[in-house]
Design a protein around this motif. Structure first.
Motif, PDB file in Angstrom:
ATOM      1  N   ALA A  29      43.596  28.499  30.348  1.00  0.00           N
ATOM      2  CA  ALA A  29      43.140  27.137  30.678  1.00  0.00           C
ATOM      3  C   ALA A  29      42.073  27.192  31.772  1.00  0.00           C
ATOM      4  O   ALA A  29      41.839  26.214  32.468  1.00  0.00           O
ATOM      5  CB  ALA A  29      44.321  26.282  31.116  1.00  0.00           C
ATOM      6  N   ILE A  30      41.436  28.354  31.919  1.00  0.00           N
ATOM      7  CA  ILE A  30      40.419  28.553  32.962  1.00  0.00           C
ATOM      8  C   ILE A  30      39.025  28.424  32.378  1.00  0.00           C
ATOM      9  O   ILE A  30      38.718  29.020  31.345  1.00  0.00           O
ATOM     10  CB  ILE A  30      40.565  29.951  33.597  1.00  0.00           C
ATOM     11  CG1 ILE A  30      41.891  30.054  34.336  1.00  0.00           C
ATOM     12  CG2 ILE A  30      39.384  30.270  34.505  1.00  0.00           C
ATOM     13  CD1 ILE A  30      42.221  31.450  34.790  1.00  0.00           C
ATOM     14  N   GLU A  31      38.198  27.641  33.054  1.00  0.00           N
ATOM     15  CA  GLU A  31      36.764  27.590  32.772  1.00  0.00           C
ATOM     16  C   GLU A  31      36.064  27.630  34.112  1.00  0.00           C
ATOM     17  O   GLU A  31      36.448  26.902  35.041  1.00  0.00           O
ATOM     18  CB  GLU A  31      36.381  26.322  32.029  1.00  0.00           C
ATOM     19  CG  GLU A  31      36.841  26.323  30.585  1.00  0.00           C
ATOM     20  CD  GLU A  31      36.288  25.160  29.803  1.00  0.00           C
ATOM     21  OE1 GLU A  31      35.446  25.395  28.923  1.00  0.00           O
ATOM     22  OE2 GLU A  31      36.706  24.030  30.096  1.00  0.00           O
ATOM     23  N   GLY A  32      35.063  28.510  34.234  1.00  0.00           N
ATOM     24  CA  GLY A  32      34.396  28.607  35.512  1.00  0.00           C
ATOM     25  C   GLY A  32      33.062  29.311  35.446  1.00  0.00           C
ATOM     26  O   GLY A  32      32.635  29.780  34.391  1.00  0.00           O
ATOM     27  N   SER A  33      32.426  29.375  36.603  1.00  0.00           N
ATOM     28  CA  SER A  33      31.153  30.078  36.719  1.00  0.00           C
ATOM     29  C   SER A  33      31.397  31.390  37.466  1.00  0.00           C
ATOM     30  O   SER A  33      32.335  31.515  38.254  1.00  0.00           O
ATOM     31  CB  SER A  33      30.126  29.213  37.449  1.00  0.00           C
ATOM     32  OG  SER A  33      30.574  28.901  38.743  1.00  0.00           O
ATOM     33  N   ILE A  34      30.521  32.356  37.188  1.00  0.00           N
ATOM     34  CA  ILE A  34      30.646  33.703  37.738  1.00  0.00           C
ATOM     35  C   ILE A  34      29.405  34.032  38.565  1.00  0.00           C
ATOM     36  O   ILE A  34      28.292  33.698  38.187  1.00  0.00           O
ATOM     37  CB  ILE A  34      30.775  34.736  36.598  1.00  0.00           C
ATOM     38  CG1 ILE A  34      32.107  34.599  35.890  1.00  0.00           C
ATOM     39  CG2 ILE A  34      30.596  36.148  37.118  1.00  0.00           C
ATOM     40  CD1 ILE A  34      32.236  35.515  34.702  1.00  0.00           C
ATOM     41  N   ASP A  35      29.637  34.723  39.661  1.00  0.00           N
ATOM     42  CA  ASP A  35      28.588  35.342  40.477  1.00  0.00           C
ATOM     43  C   ASP A  35      28.889  36.836  40.410  1.00  0.00           C
ATOM     44  O   ASP A  35      29.985  37.251  40.803  1.00  0.00           O
ATOM     45  CB  ASP A  35      28.668  34.801  41.899  1.00  0.00           C
ATOM     46  CG  ASP A  35      27.662  35.430  42.847  1.00  0.00           C
ATOM     47  OD1 ASP A  35      26.949  36.377  42.456  1.00  0.00           O
ATOM     48  OD2 ASP A  35      27.610  34.985  44.001  1.00  0.00           O
ATOM     49  N   PHE A  36      27.964  37.653  39.901  1.00  0.00           N
ATOM     50  CA  PHE A  36      28.271  39.063  39.691  1.00  0.00           C
ATOM     51  C   PHE A  36      27.190  39.997  40.232  1.00  0.00           C
ATOM     52  O   PHE A  36      26.058  39.587  40.458  1.00  0.00           O
ATOM     53  CB  PHE A  36      28.510  39.351  38.204  1.00  0.00           C
ATOM     54  CG  PHE A  36      27.283  39.235  37.336  1.00  0.00           C
ATOM     55  CD1 PHE A  36      26.489  40.338  37.094  1.00  0.00           C
ATOM     56  CD2 PHE A  36      26.927  38.020  36.763  1.00  0.00           C
ATOM     57  CE1 PHE A  36      25.369  40.244  36.287  1.00  0.00           C
ATOM     58  CE2 PHE A  36      25.812  37.910  35.947  1.00  0.00           C
ATOM     59  CZ  PHE A  36      25.024  39.030  35.713  1.00  0.00           C
ATOM     60  N   ARG A  37      27.585  41.260  40.404  1.00  0.00           N
ATOM     61  CA  ARG A  37      26.685  42.336  40.795  1.00  0.00           C
ATOM     62  C   ARG A  37      26.987  43.547  39.926  1.00  0.00           C
ATOM     63  O   ARG A  37      28.155  43.885  39.704  1.00  0.00           O
ATOM     64  CB  ARG A  37      26.863  42.735  42.268  1.00  0.00           C
ATOM     65  CG  ARG A  37      26.612  41.616  43.253  1.00  0.00           C
ATOM     66  CD  ARG A  37      25.162  41.134  43.207  1.00  0.00           C
ATOM     67  NE  ARG A  37      24.904  40.104  44.179  1.00  0.00           N
ATOM     68  CZ  ARG A  37      25.084  38.796  43.986  1.00  0.00           C
ATOM     69  NH1 ARG A  37      25.561  38.360  42.832  1.00  0.00           N
ATOM     70  NH2 ARG A  37      24.797  37.927  44.926  1.00  0.00           N
ATOM     71  N   ILE A  38      25.936  44.210  39.464  1.00  0.00           N
ATOM     72  CA  ILE A  38      26.077  45.390  38.615  1.00  0.00           C
ATOM     73  C   ILE A  38      25.725  46.628  39.429  1.00  0.00           C
ATOM     74  O   ILE A  38      24.759  46.630  40.188  1.00  0.00           O
ATOM     75  CB  ILE A  38      25.157  45.293  37.381  1.00  0.00           C
ATOM     76  CG1 ILE A  38      25.564  44.108  36.515  1.00  0.00           C
ATOM     77  CG2 ILE A  38      25.199  46.595  36.579  1.00  0.00           C
ATOM     78  CD1 ILE A  38      24.650  43.844  35.347  1.00  0.00           C
ATOM     79  N   SER A  39      26.524  47.663  39.254  1.00  0.00           N
ATOM     80  CA  SER A  39      26.260  48.954  39.879  1.00  0.00           C
ATOM     81  C   SER A  39      26.702  50.034  38.901  1.00  0.00           C
ATOM     82  O   SER A  39      26.839  49.775  37.707  1.00  0.00           O
ATOM     83  CB  SER A  39      26.972  49.067  41.228  1.00  0.00           C
ATOM     84  OG  SER A  39      28.365  48.937  41.066  1.00  0.00           O
ATOM     85  N   GLU A  40      26.948  51.230  39.390  1.00  0.00           N
ATOM     86  CA  GLU A  40      27.396  52.322  38.542  1.00  0.00           C
ATOM     87  C   GLU A  40      28.526  53.063  39.237  1.00  0.00           C
ATOM     88  O   GLU A  40      28.489  53.261  40.450  1.00  0.00           O
ATOM     89  CB  GLU A  40      26.234  53.277  38.283  1.00  0.00           C
ATOM     90  CG  GLU A  40      26.536  54.329  37.253  1.00  0.00           C
ATOM     91  CD  GLU A  40      25.324  55.164  36.931  1.00  0.00           C
ATOM     92  OE1 GLU A  40      25.365  56.370  37.250  1.00  0.00           O
ATOM     93  OE2 GLU A  40      24.353  54.628  36.370  1.00  0.00           O
ATOM     94  N   ARG A  41      29.552  53.408  38.458  1.00  0.00           N
ATOM     95  CA  ARG A  41      30.663  54.219  38.972  1.00  0.00           C
ATOM     96  C   ARG A  41      30.999  55.285  37.949  1.00  0.00           C
ATOM     97  O   ARG A  41      31.139  54.989  36.768  1.00  0.00           O
ATOM     98  CB  ARG A  41      31.903  53.353  39.233  1.00  0.00           C
ATOM     99  CG  ARG A  41      31.729  52.457  40.415  1.00  0.00           C
ATOM    100  CD  ARG A  41      33.041  52.058  41.009  1.00  0.00           C
ATOM    101  NE  ARG A  41      32.774  51.176  42.139  1.00  0.00           N
ATOM    102  CZ  ARG A  41      33.623  50.306  42.609  1.00  0.00           C
ATOM    103  NH1 ARG A  41      34.802  50.183  42.063  1.00  0.00           N
ATOM    104  NH2 ARG A  41      33.311  49.556  43.628  1.00  0.00           N
TER     105      ARG A  41
END
Length: 93
Positions: A29-41
């Motif tokens: 029942a979740i709807e939302g916006s995302i703030d993300f960062r991409i890196s490498e592991r």
């Protein structure tokens, strides 16, 4: 963690990573916006994100991470002061 019919309560569950480090999430029942960062592991693309929105009309937020290996995005989602669950996502056309 959740049954498939519960995960897709609002329609197909999805997590979208868009432009300018912003995206959307929908599951259970979740709807939302995302703030993300991409890196490498460990040589694989890795994303960390926070999200905010609603869980069944109540304000909600959380965080998560995921790693891309081949065509599978595997990660973990956390609901602030609530549940946490691993997930596996596949790219849709």
């Amino acid at each position: 963690m959740w049954a498939r019919d519960a995960v897709e309560l609002l329609g197909p569950a999805r997590i979208d990573f868009g432009r300018e480090n912003l995206g959307t999430i929908r599951l259970v029942a979740i709807e939302g916006s995302i703030d993300f960062r991409i890196s490498e592991r460990d040589g694989a693309p890795f994303v960390e994100f926070s999200w905010s929105g609603y869980d069944d009309a109540d304000p909600a937020c959380g965080r998560g991470w995921a790693v891309l290996r081949g065509e599978r995005l595997t990660g973990k989602l956390f609901i602030h002061r609530g549940d946490e669950s691993t997930f596996v996502a596949r790219r849709t056309p």
